[in-house]
Write a protein that holds these residues in place. Sequence first.
Motif, PDB file in Angstrom:
ATOM      1  N   UNK A   1       3.589   6.424  -5.374  1.00 37.91           N
ATOM      2  CA  UNK A   1       3.221   6.680  -6.769  1.00 37.91           C
ATOM      3  C   UNK A   1       2.261   7.864  -6.846  1.00 37.91           C
ATOM      4  N   UNK A   2       1.310   7.911  -5.928  1.00 38.68           N
ATOM      5  CA  UNK A   2       0.344   9.007  -5.906  1.00 38.68           C
ATOM      6  C   UNK A   2       1.030  10.354  -5.689  1.00 38.68           C
TER       7      UNK A   2
ATOM      8  N   UNK B   1      11.396   1.376   4.839  1.00 38.64           N
ATOM      9  CA  UNK B   1      11.264   0.397   5.921  1.00 38.64           C
ATOM     10  C   UNK B   1       9.871  -0.215   5.976  1.00 38.64           C
ATOM     11  N   UNK B   2       8.871   0.538   5.559  1.00 43.93           N
ATOM     12  CA  UNK B   2       7.519  -0.012   5.501  1.00 43.93           C
ATOM     13  C   UNK B   2       7.431  -1.109   4.436  1.00 43.93           C
ATOM     14  N   UNK B   3       8.125  -0.892   3.311  1.00 47.98           N
ATOM     15  CA  UNK B   3       8.175  -1.915   2.258  1.00 47.98           C
ATOM     16  C   UNK B   3       8.944  -3.137   2.760  1.00 47.98           C
ATOM     17  N   UNK B   4      10.050  -2.879   3.480  1.00 53.10           N
ATOM     18  CA  UNK B   4      10.832  -3.975   4.049  1.00 53.10           C
ATOM     19  C   UNK B   4       9.999  -4.791   5.053  1.00 53.10           C
ATOM     20  N   UNK B   5       9.186  -4.088   5.841  1.00 47.45           N
ATOM     21  CA  UNK B   5       8.356  -4.779   6.843  1.00 47.45           C
ATOM     22  C   UNK B   5       7.380  -5.743   6.174  1.00 47.45           C
ATOM     23  N   UNK B   6       6.778  -5.304   5.083  1.00 51.91           N
ATOM     24  CA  UNK B   6       5.855  -6.173   4.346  1.00 51.91           C
ATOM     25  C   UNK B   6       6.591  -7.408   3.827  1.00 51.91           C
ATOM     26  N   UNK B   7       7.780  -7.176   3.228  1.00 49.03           N
ATOM     27  CA  UNK B   7       8.556  -8.292   2.681  1.00 49.03           C
ATOM     28  C   UNK B   7       8.997  -9.257   3.776  1.00 49.03           C
TER      29      UNK B   7
ATOM     30  N   UNK C   1       0.828  -1.213   0.000  1.00 49.87           N
ATOM     31  CA  UNK C   1       0.000   0.000   0.000  1.00 49.87           C
ATOM     32  C   UNK C   1       0.859   1.260   0.000  1.00 49.87           C
ATOM     33  N   UNK C   2       2.003   1.213   0.679  1.00 51.87           N
ATOM     34  CA  UNK C   2       2.877   2.388   0.734  1.00 51.87           C
ATOM     35  C   UNK C   2       3.421   2.739  -0.647  1.00 51.87           C
TER      36      UNK C   2
END
Length: 443
Positions: A38-39, A103-109, A32-33
């Motif tokens: 992108x937005x 880090x938010x993307x890393x958390x999802x991964x 989602x981040x």
Amino acid sequence: MIKRRYILDTNVLLQDPLAIYAFDQNEVIIPAVVLEEVDSKKRNMDEVGRNARYVARMIDELREKGKLHEGVPLLNGGSLRVELNHRSFEKMKAHFFETTNDNRILAVALNMSLEEEKIQSGRQITLVSKDALLRVKADALGIYAEDFLSDRVIQDERMYPGYEERFVTAELLDRFYGGKKIHVTEAGVTTCYPNQFFIFKDRLKSSRSALGIAGKDAEWIHLFQPQDEAVWGIRARNVQQRMALELLNRDDIPLVTLGGKAGTGKTLLSLAAGLSQTEDLQKYKKLLVARPVVPVGKDIGYLPGEKEEKLRPWMQPIFDNLEYLFNTKKPGELEKILAGMGSIQVEALTYIRGRSIPDQFIIIDEAQNLTKHEVKTILTRVGEGSKIVLMGDPKQIDHPYLDEYTNGLTYVAERLKNLSETGHVKLQKGERSNLAQMAADLL
């Protein structure tokens, strides 16, 4: 059954909006981040903004196939899902405690990877990012990460140089000089492109050599004996510069690409050839020189004055070469010469969209800072009777989303090398000064 799950970073989508289709029959996951990032870019009036808007429209169209948070099928047999869960920082806070977007993307991964290990599904989680430091951080957390390579024009890290050096027998050299041409099979050449150069050297290490250029059919190599004549006062100083001048002066090659590090003479040779064919030979009505407005280092912000005054700092490298060619000594002398001639136009690429440019010799400097879309836009502006030269150093990229293998200059040189209307040369030896050559080689 889906074997792998690919989590895409924002920069992958902003570099190539069609990246979601590059992972075969696997699941593509967009956190989602990433949609938030992108937005935030969609209002930009540049290539990044255009790609952001394209991504938004594309994902919006996929909503018609189902709920994005549950996953929708893609045309290539894979699927796309917008990930709203797995956002917990609990497993990461001991290592990366700041809640940045990376880090938010890393958390999802990380959370998805741990979940797959727990249920022993056998599906690998792969984080795909153009950001090297994000890949390093992922590796530190035990997450498999890789660069996005599908947008690369070349995969083996060897850009087409435009010429090939081969060692041959003395008998072949005699036959080449006698017949003025030789078939590619006789020369032992397996892959040949139109207008490609060949440097044939004696296999026995004598000083004998010959220079050839492939014909339009890429089947015959013709003897090339360059004339040592000055072009607007400029003479070639090495064999690659002789090759470049041949391509620049050929009427039947409307598209020329020149690569090479700083000081190899790309700009000077192109300007000299353009001035000669525009002013002396009257082959073209105008010489148009343009370059992208991409700063090296920190941007200097808004500049005062009219358009010409604003552009002067960006176009100064072009004016430096013109001052050398016109041998000007006094301040303002070049401006008077250019105003009197009226056939030389120095422009920023910002103003080229929407134009049609016929009967002109067009030089695009710093083309390595152009994206694939931008370089396509420029080439589609070229009108009847025009010749265009793209030049730059693919190793000096100032654009944040480009690299040596994905930039516009490499894209054109590699994708169009099979066409008889194109020619490419990579200049090797610096001729600016000994100091410039040492800096280019050693620093």
